[in-house]
Design an enzyme around this catalytic site. Structure first.
Site, short mmCIF file in Angstrom:
data_model
loop_
_atom_site.label_atom_id
_atom_site.label_comp_id
_atom_site.label_asym_id
_atom_site.label_seq_id
_atom_site.Cartn_x
_atom_site.Cartn_y
_atom_site.Cartn_z
N GLU A 63 35.46 -30.93 11.14
CA GLU A 63 34.47 -31.56 10.27
C GLU A 63 33.25 -30.65 10.15
OE1 GLU A 63 33.88 -35.45 11.90
OE2 GLU A 63 32.82 -34.74 13.67
N CYS A 64 32.83 -30.44 8.92
CA CYS A 64 31.69 -29.59 8.57
C CYS A 64 31.90 -28.18 9.12
CB CYS A 64 30.38 -30.22 9.04
SG CYS A 64 28.94 -29.62 8.11
N GLY A 65 31.18 -27.78 10.16
CA GLY A 65 31.36 -26.44 10.69
C GLY A 65 32.78 -26.16 11.13
N TYR B 122 35.43 -27.46 9.83
CA TYR B 122 36.17 -27.29 8.57
C TYR B 122 36.03 -25.87 8.08
CZ TYR B 122 37.02 -28.23 3.51
OH TYR B 122 37.46 -28.24 2.21
N SER C 33 37.13 -31.61 6.48
CA SER C 33 36.22 -31.95 5.39
C SER C 33 34.80 -31.64 5.84
CB SER C 33 36.32 -33.43 5.01
OG SER C 33 35.70 -34.22 6.00
#
Length: 442
Positions: free
Chosen positions: A328-330, A332, A431
């Protein structure tokens, strides 16, 4: 019995909520009070500072992203073993989305739900008696919420304080202390907010100085006495998130830090073991684990080291060949093909998802995300409703995914369509939004 609580809030961002919250937490903890912290809203940085100040984990309470069962389960975690719960607001007291009463994500929803009085932090720089008008507006805006007193921040002089207090006396608002204007009180910041607690130099000394200032400038006995409320109702942990496996490898270092505390608490409550590993130390996810989770953080600041971490990259690729991996985020970004840093240098990443990201092409992406999974995966079966939050400056350089590759169909908090988002390939998903809650379709 549930512990009494108190919400530290303000009319707007930048008023000094975190300063006052940490000062109170540390000062009362030094007095032997069992203080526990909470953060209203989706901020994932401040809870680590609360933990440093109190010695105990802090949690997020979010009236939009969390359904009632989850919200109360997390509230009970906050109150466990506590003499006092101090919750810190985010943005302004009433700032949230347009939604039904009690579901806006605003700090006021949490205060109203649990009956916690509000300690209002007023930044009085550039104002005197007019500060009372702001306090009066906050006190009268929402009948569900009781503003029990104020703390003055950024007071310029004794005369300035007298003028401010004269206005507050006129409306009958108690002043429970004041802090002088002092640039040294400001914690260091970077592009997503405060520099993380684990990276802040001399954090213990900073917290003790804040506690000293609280002892000198705040009426700690009166502030503790005004705490109250019923707190979350009794119940079990059924509302907490379910683990993605019984042994979960979780990346944990300066590049990967943003796993919401209630996620880890829920996993552990259901018997799962969280096994940390450090990509920056070139560690691979342990093969004995059943799932791998790469949280958000700051990989853009460590892209070169991550690209050179061969054991980590090879290890996560081997893991993904047989077991599920989610970023998630980083996380991802690191599961993608490449990451462009602020200087424009492109670094090869794990190559497990067909996405290239850039921190040089900076653009703020901020807000709640409501998603429906396109296909079965680690986060649930197709159609599962996810609620998360997105806060980053990185951008995707590759084209948006089609339905064959997307993780989910996404809207904002008010239901406006944002299209398909995230990626999936084989057992790997990712994501940009940080997961807060999920609910099966139906």
């Amino acid at each position: 019995m549930s512990a009494p609580g108190l919400l530290v809030a303000a009319p707007r961002s930048g008023s000094g909520k975190t300063t006052v919250t940490l000062a109170l937490m540390r000062a009362l903890a030094r007095r032997g009070v069992a203080v526990r912290g909470a953060k209203c809203g989706p901020d994932y940085i401040d809870p680590a500072f609360h933990q440093a100040a109190t010695g105990h984990p802090s949690v997020n309470l979010d009236s939009f992203a969390m359904e009632d069962g989850l919200l109360d389960a997390v509230g009970r975690i906050a109150a466990q073993g506590a003499d006092l719960v101090i919750a810190e607001g985010s943005m302004g007291l009433f700032d949230g989305i347009v939604a039904g009463e009690g579901r806006t994500g605003a700090n006021a929803d949490i205060a109203a739900r649990y009956g916690w009085p509000v300690l209002l932090v007023l930044d009085v720089s550039g104002a005197a008696q007019s500060a009372a008008a702001i306090a009066l507006g906050c006190a009268r805006y929402d009948a569900r919420v009781r503003v029990a007193g104020v703390v003055l921040n950024k007071v310029a002089s004794p005369r300035h304080r007298r003028l401010v207090e004269a206005g507050l006396a006129r409306i009958g608002m108690p002043v429970l202390g004041a802090l002088a204007r002092d640039a040294s009180l400001v914690l260091p910041e970077r592009h997503l907010g405060l520099v993380q607690a684990r990276e802040t130099q001399d954090l213990e000394a900073r917290l003790d100085r804040l506690a000293d200032l609280a002892e000198a400038g705040l009426d700690l006995d009166a502030i503790r006495a005004l705490a109250g409320g019923a707190g979350p109702p009794a119940g079990d942990g059924d509302g907490l998130p379910r683990p993605p496996g019984q042994r979960v490898a979780v990346a944990s270092d300066e590049a990967f830090t943003f796993l919401y505390p209630h996620m880890a608490a829920g996993w552990r409550a259901m018997g799962a073991e969280i096994v940390p590993f450090s990509p920056l130390a070139d560690e691979a996810p342990p093969e004995t684990c059943e799932a791998c989770w790469l949280p958000g953080g700051y990989p853009e600041l460590h892209a070169g080291r991550l690209a050179a971490a061969g054991r980590f990259l090879d290890g996560v690729r081997r893991f993904a060949a047989e077991k599920p991996v989610h970023g998630e985020c980083g996380g991802y970004m690191v599961l993608g093909q490449s990451l462009e840093d602020a200087a424009g240098q492109t670094h090869a990443m794990a190559g497990l998802l067909p996405v290239a990201t850039s921190y040089k092409a900076r653009k703020l992406h901020l807000g709640y995300r409501v998603a429906r999974l396109v296909a079965d995966g680690l986060l649930g079966p197709a159609g599962t409703r996810l609620v998360g939050h997105e806060f980053h400056y990185a951008s995707e350089l590759t084209e948006p995914p089609g339905a064959d590759l997307a993780l989910a169909e996404v809207t904002d908090a008010e239901g406006r369509p944002l299209g398909l988002a995230g990626h999936r390939r084989g057992r790997v998903t990712g994501s940009f939004f940080h997961l807060i809650s999920s609910r099966a379709a139906g």
